[in-house]
Design an enzyme around this catalytic site. Structure first.
Site, PDB file in Angstrom:
ATOM      1  N   ARG A 158       0.835  -1.218   0.000  1.00 41.83           N
ATOM      2  CA  ARG A 158       0.000   0.000   0.000  1.00 41.83           C
ATOM      3  C   ARG A 158       0.863   1.259   0.000  1.00 41.83           C
ATOM      4  O   ARG A 158       0.427   2.337  -0.411  1.00 41.83           O
ATOM      5  CB  ARG A 158      -0.972  -0.026   1.202  1.00 41.83           C
ATOM      6  CG  ARG A 158      -1.851   1.215   1.323  1.00 41.83           C
ATOM      7  CD  ARG A 158      -3.154   0.981   2.100  1.00 41.83           C
ATOM      8  NE  ARG A 158      -2.976   0.222   3.307  1.00 41.83           N
ATOM      9  CZ  ARG A 158      -2.526   0.717   4.463  1.00 41.83           C
ATOM     10  NH1 ARG A 158      -2.221   1.986   4.572  1.00 41.83           N
ATOM     11  NH2 ARG A 158      -2.400  -0.063   5.522  1.00 41.83           N
ATOM     12  N   TYR A 176     -15.360  15.497 -17.714  1.00 38.89           N
ATOM     13  CA  TYR A 176     -15.874  14.119 -17.724  1.00 38.89           C
ATOM     14  C   TYR A 176     -16.991  13.973 -16.668  1.00 38.89           C
ATOM     15  O   TYR A 176     -16.885  14.534 -15.571  1.00 38.89           O
ATOM     16  CB  TYR A 176     -14.703  13.166 -17.457  1.00 38.89           C
ATOM     17  CG  TYR A 176     -15.101  11.749 -17.212  1.00 38.89           C
ATOM     18  CD1 TYR A 176     -15.873  11.046 -18.132  1.00 38.89           C
ATOM     19  CD2 TYR A 176     -14.689  11.088 -16.054  1.00 38.89           C
ATOM     20  CE1 TYR A 176     -16.235   9.730 -17.900  1.00 38.89           C
ATOM     21  CE2 TYR A 176     -15.031   9.766 -15.824  1.00 38.89           C
ATOM     22  CZ  TYR A 176     -15.812   9.102 -16.744  1.00 38.89           C
ATOM     23  OH  TYR A 176     -16.163   7.804 -16.503  1.00 38.89           O
ATOM     24  N   LYS A 199      -6.486   5.131 -20.332  1.00 37.63           N
ATOM     25  CA  LYS A 199      -6.687   5.577 -21.712  1.00 37.63           C
ATOM     26  C   LYS A 199      -5.365   5.534 -22.486  1.00 37.63           C
ATOM     27  O   LYS A 199      -4.787   4.468 -22.632  1.00 37.63           O
ATOM     28  CB  LYS A 199      -7.336   6.962 -21.694  1.00 37.63           C
ATOM     29  CG  LYS A 199      -8.555   7.075 -20.756  1.00 37.63           C
ATOM     30  CD  LYS A 199      -9.676   6.166 -21.205  1.00 37.63           C
ATOM     31  CE  LYS A 199     -11.006   6.351 -20.511  1.00 37.63           C
ATOM     32  NZ  LYS A 199     -11.064   6.250 -19.061  1.00 37.63           N
TER      33      LYS A 199
HETATM   34  C1  LIG Z   1     -11.022  12.863 -19.167  1.00 38.17           C
HETATM   35  C2  LIG Z   1     -11.218  11.732 -18.206  1.00 38.17           C
HETATM   36  N1  LIG Z   1     -10.725  11.843 -16.960  1.00 38.17           N
HETATM   37  C3  LIG Z   1     -10.873  10.847 -16.054  1.00 38.17           C
HETATM   38  C4  LIG Z   1     -11.550   9.688 -16.365  1.00 38.17           C
HETATM   39  C5  LIG Z   1     -11.716   8.619 -15.327  1.00 38.17           C
HETATM   40  O1  LIG Z   1     -10.804   7.586 -15.533  1.00 38.17           O
HETATM   41  P1  LIG Z   1     -10.986   6.085 -14.995  1.00 38.17           P
HETATM   42  O2  LIG Z   1     -12.113   5.496 -15.762  1.00 38.17           O
HETATM   43  O3  LIG Z   1      -9.654   5.472 -15.267  1.00 38.17           O
HETATM   44  O4  LIG Z   1     -11.305   6.184 -13.550  1.00 38.17           O
HETATM   45  C6  LIG Z   1     -12.058   9.528 -17.650  1.00 38.17           C
HETATM   46  C7  LIG Z   1     -12.777   8.285 -18.008  1.00 38.17           C
HETATM   47  O5  LIG Z   1     -13.348   8.161 -19.065  1.00 38.17           O
HETATM   48  C8  LIG Z   1     -11.898  10.569 -18.594  1.00 38.17           C
HETATM   49  O6  LIG Z   1     -12.385  10.483 -19.843  1.00 38.17           O
END
Ligand SMILES: Cc1ncc(COP(=O)(O)O)c(C=O)c1O
Length: 401
Positions: free
Chosen positions: A61, A115, A213
């Site tokens: 952790r 998002y 991503k």
């Molecule tokens: C711009 C953006 N930030 C943060 C996230 C969140 O990421 P995660 O799904 O890895 O938690 C996403 C998810 O689609 C995103 O498109």
């Protein structure tokens, strides 16, 4: 390390073969270290690690060699002193907000078109904990400055390129506003990736990624990361020791492997997205295309200046003419190369309906305020042959019409 003296079968089954001294040859790639705990030659050595007077892993952790390798790689690519990895992008964003000063009584000013889950963390979770949140159009710098002044904001948050409307944030100008008013600027750099842009080099204080991503890139790992100054890295790390949103060593290894091809994948994705955006503009059933690489995009010149002409990202969004949810679903079901799946930044082309997926957490009124109509489709360009993607889109548009 002490030798095991017992010879009983049960004891041997547990310990045999383990803890061989490490070879002094260096593996070319970082191994996966799944160990939760580590041994030291003496208790004084271990005490020193607890105290921080000597380095080394202690407990999963708190960090591990595989995760550290990924963190070092991201910090290097983002031009940061350090980085902290997380089990998801949302864990990264949530932690960065807390460390930057989002606490009871404090104010956060954030871009309206972030998002959906980030919107929900701000407007559903943090507000119930006493944080005041003001959502603004980050492309209206006057509105941003007024909001920061009026609310005495401690934190500002924006996305480099917004999801799903592809608006480009003027990070240097936002950093100036933040710092002039004593606020800290957080930038979600998921859409641009460090290949296009390094927010920290342009004044941001924290840069967050959904490493799920582009950084990982293959749709097989959920991960997040925050890059920041050495001081803020320590604060992020201390918080994560308590709350434990840790990235596992297997996921860190996959993410680290993904990073190696980021420039190759991203260059190709930018080129294809540009071609697709230009082609969509010529299609009779498409009423609007959002892509910063288009000359008519409101922040095209800004994107060109900030990204140095390297590209404009691999994601675009477009509106199908007079489309409701049913028509968009028909279009998505007619695709065969582009996959209707909930993510972006992968080697596969992915399409998504923001109103029912990434921005489902918003009410219909909130979506209207942000500017996300039911006819909007988001496309994340993969690395397939661009002619195949174009043919797929053409076929599906005709079928949905
Ligand atoms: C711009 C953006 N930030 C943060 C996230 C969140 O990421 P995660 O799904 O890895 O938690 C996403 C998810 O689609 C995103 O498109």
């Amino acid at each position: 390390m002490k030798k095991m003296t017992s010879k009983s079968f049960e004891t041997l089954a547990v310990h045999a073969g383990e803890r061989a001294p490490a070879s002094d040859a260096t593996p070319v790639v970082t191994p996966i270290w799944p160990a939760v705990t580590y041994l030291y030659d003496s208790m004084d050595d271990m005490d020193g690690v607890f105290e921080g007077t000597r380095g080394g892993p202690l407990y999963l952790r708190y960090g591990s060699p595989t995760v550290s390798a990924f963190e070092t790689a991201v910090a290097t690519l983002e031009g940061a002193a350090g980085a902290q990895a997380y089990s998801s992008g949302m864990a990264a964003i949530h932690s960065a907000l807390l460390v930057a000063g989002a606490k009871s009584g404090a104010s956060v000013v954030a871009a309206l078109d972030v998002y959906g889950a980030t919107f929900a963390v701000l407007n559903r979770l943090l507000t119930t904990l006493g944080v005041k949140v003001r959502m603004v159009n980050v492309n209206d710098l006057k509105e941003v400055e007024e909001a920061v002044r009026e609310t005495h904001a401690a934190v500002m948050l924006a996305e480099t390129i917004s999801n799903p409307l592809l608006k480009v944030a003027d990070v240097p100008a936002l950093a100036e506003i933040a710092h002039r008013n004593g606020a800290t600027l957080l930038v979600d750099n998921t859409f641009a990736s460090p290949y296009l842009f390094n927010p920290l080099r342009h004044g941001a204080d924290f840069v967050m990624h959904s490493a799920t991503k582009y950084l990982s890139g293959h749709g097989d790992v959920l991960a997040g990361v925050v890059a920041a100054s050495a001081e803020n890295k320590t604060k992020l790390s201390e918080l994560n020791k308590l709350v434990g949103s840790v990235l596992g060593p297997f996921e860190a290894w996959l993410a680290l492997r993904g990073l190696k091809t980021l420039p190759l994948r991203f260059r190709r994705q930018c080129e294809s997205a540009q071609q697709i955006a230009e082609w969509l503009c010529t299609q009779p059933h498409v009423s609007k295309v959002n892509y910063p690489g288009l000359k008519e995009h409101a922040q095209h010149a800004l994107a060109e200046q900030l990204y140095g002409g390297k590209g404009y990202g691999g994601v675009l969004s477009f509106e199908i003419e007079r489309a409701d949810k049913a028509k968009v679903f028909r279009f998505m079901e007619a695709l065969s190369v582009c996959l209707p799946a909930t993510s972006l930044g992968d080697v596969y082309s992915l399409v998504l309906h923001p109103a029912t997926a990434s921005h489902r957490a918003l009410t219909a009124e909130e979506r209207q305020r942000v500017g996300i109509p039911d006819g909007l489709v988001r496309l994340s360009t993969g690395i397939e042959a661009v002619e195949d993607i174009l043919g797929d889109l053409e076929n599906a548009l005709a079928k949905a019409a």
